[in-house]
Design an enzyme around this catalytic site. Structure first.
Site, short mmCIF file in Angstrom:
data_model
loop_
_atom_site.label_atom_id
_atom_site.label_comp_id
_atom_site.label_asym_id
_atom_site.label_seq_id
_atom_site.Cartn_x
_atom_site.Cartn_y
_atom_site.Cartn_z
N SER A 88 0.80 -1.23 0.00
CA SER A 88 0.00 0.00 0.00
C SER A 88 0.83 1.29 0.00
O SER A 88 0.26 2.38 0.06
CB SER A 88 -0.93 0.02 1.22
N THR A 190 -2.10 3.61 3.97
CA THR A 190 -1.20 4.78 3.96
C THR A 190 -0.32 4.81 5.19
O THR A 190 -0.78 4.48 6.28
CB THR A 190 -2.09 6.05 4.01
N THR A 208 1.57 7.07 0.08
CA THR A 208 0.73 5.91 -0.22
C THR A 208 0.72 5.60 -1.71
O THR A 208 0.99 6.48 -2.53
CB THR A 208 -0.72 6.19 0.24
N ARG A 218 -6.70 8.75 -10.47
CA ARG A 218 -7.30 9.08 -9.17
C ARG A 218 -6.23 9.56 -8.17
O ARG A 218 -5.15 8.98 -8.06
CB ARG A 218 -8.01 7.84 -8.61
N GLY A 220 -5.87 10.59 -4.03
CA GLY A 220 -6.58 10.50 -2.75
C GLY A 220 -6.30 11.68 -1.85
O GLY A 220 -5.89 12.76 -2.30
N THR A 241 -5.73 8.08 7.49
CA THR A 241 -5.57 6.86 6.70
C THR A 241 -6.96 6.33 6.36
O THR A 241 -7.92 6.65 7.04
CB THR A 241 -4.73 5.81 7.46
N GLY A 242 -7.03 5.52 5.32
CA GLY A 242 -8.33 4.95 4.94
C GLY A 242 -8.84 5.57 3.66
O GLY A 242 -8.06 6.07 2.84
N1 GLY Z 1 -5.81 7.26 2.16
C1 GLY Z 1 -5.22 6.84 0.98
C2 GLY Z 1 -6.04 7.00 -0.21
O1 GLY Z 1 -7.27 7.01 -0.14
O2 GLY Z 1 -5.50 7.09 -1.29
#
Ligand code: GLY
Length: 329
Positions: A88, A190, A208, A218, A220, A241-242
């Protein structure tokens, strides 16, 4: 003027000063409520998930030697970035739907300087490119091809970041191509890392490979200052994170720091930031975790689903802890 009159004027001015301070403290000015100086600085390093243990160790070496928090956070997160087993972050991260590993990272120092890269490909250490954006350019964010060109101009090496392990996972995923975020993917995501150095200065870094099998292009929350990371040296620092989209919609890390500025503890601030998401979004489908620290060296953590954990290096110990969660185990 008689010395008695001078005394009365001085005393009155002093009292008015006290009253003014009290009245400022009573209203919500955005100024930190506590102006006390903390002579006992508590250096610490805190970071998301179990990959945080090794990252903290690397960061702590710098802090312990009297180095700066900004150098510590960069060196700390470079450890998971270089780890091919980590699916990740950085090298070995799971790719997007088309098989491209695209990376997001940002870094912020005690003076409010920050740098970020997003949708960056082929560079193993996006955090160090983000640091270069901060140190060497007048900008905050570089993206995609421009970020890659900048990295190459700074001497970074172009590499293939798709490991056999990540490629195999992607090929399995392609059989059904179901795009559904998995909560606590392999129990890590992350890395966000925050530090206080021996001078009492704060810094943070966040890096991340983002959501596995995301749409190409995309970006984040992690490279967005205020979303995945925020540092205010007068107040504290926070990282997320998430599911990045949920954090972006609430500018989560900035929110946490602003809540601390208004007097909340790091724990209360993290809880409130999670609740903002719970109130408005389909929270059962994804995980969010926040970490925060304040200038006193207090920390907080909170998440939606259980099993978000974090590594804390403080008082000579580097240990994992479970964050409290909105949904209970
Ligand atoms: N928190 C990492 C992402 O959504 O890319």
């Amino acid at each position: 003027m008689s010395s008695r009159r001078k005394f009365i004027i001085r005393s009155t001015q002093a009292s008015l000063g006290i009253l003014a301070t009290k009245s400022l403290q009573g209203c919500n000015t955005g100024i930190p409520l506590s102006t006390e100086t903390n002579n006992e600085i508590q250096p610490l390093v805190i970071s998301t998930w179990k990959h945080g243990i090794e990252a903290n160790d690397a960061a702590w070496k710098i802090i312990n030697a009297g180095g700066k928090a900004i150098d510590a956070v960069e060196q700390g997160v470079r450890i998971p970035e270089a780890d091919p087993e980590n699916l990740s972050v950085g090298y070995g991260g799971l790719p997007d739907r088309d098989g491209n590993v695209t990376l997001d990272a940002c870094i912020m120092d005690a003076d409010g300087n920050c740098g970020s890269v997003c949708f960056l490909q082929h560079i193993k250490h996006p955090i160090s490119v983000a640091r270069k954006v901060m140190d060497e350019t007048p900008h905050v964010i570089l993206s995609g091809e421009g970020a890659l060109q900048f990295a190459l101009s700074q001497g970074f090496k172009k590499e293939n970041l798709l490991t056999d392990k990540a490629k195999e996972a992607w090929q399995k995923w392609k059989v059904e191509s179901k795009y559904k975020p998995i909560i606590n993917v392999e129990n890590h995501d992350t890395i966000g890392l925050l530090a206080i150095d021996k001078q009492g200065d704060l810094a943070g870094a966040c890096t991340t490979s983002g959501l596995a099998y995301k749409m190409h292009g995309r970006v984040g929350d992690s490279p967005i200052i205020g979303a995945g990371l925020y540092v205010d040296n007068e107040v504290g620092a926070a990282t997320a994170t998430g599911m990045g989209e949920a954090v972006l919609k609430t500018l989560g890390s900035f929110l946490v720091v602003e809540l601390m500025r208004q007097g909340r503890t790091p724990q209360e601030a993290c809880e409130e930031a999670v609740m903002r998401i719970v109130k408005k979004q389909q929270y059962k489908d994804f995980q969010i975790g926040y970490l925060a620290i304040n200038k006193k060296g207090e920390h907080g953590s909170y998440c939606i689903h259980p099993w978000f954990n974090y590594a804390l290096h403080k008082n000579g110990e580097n240990k994992m802890y479970d964050a409290d969660s909105f949904i209970k185990k």
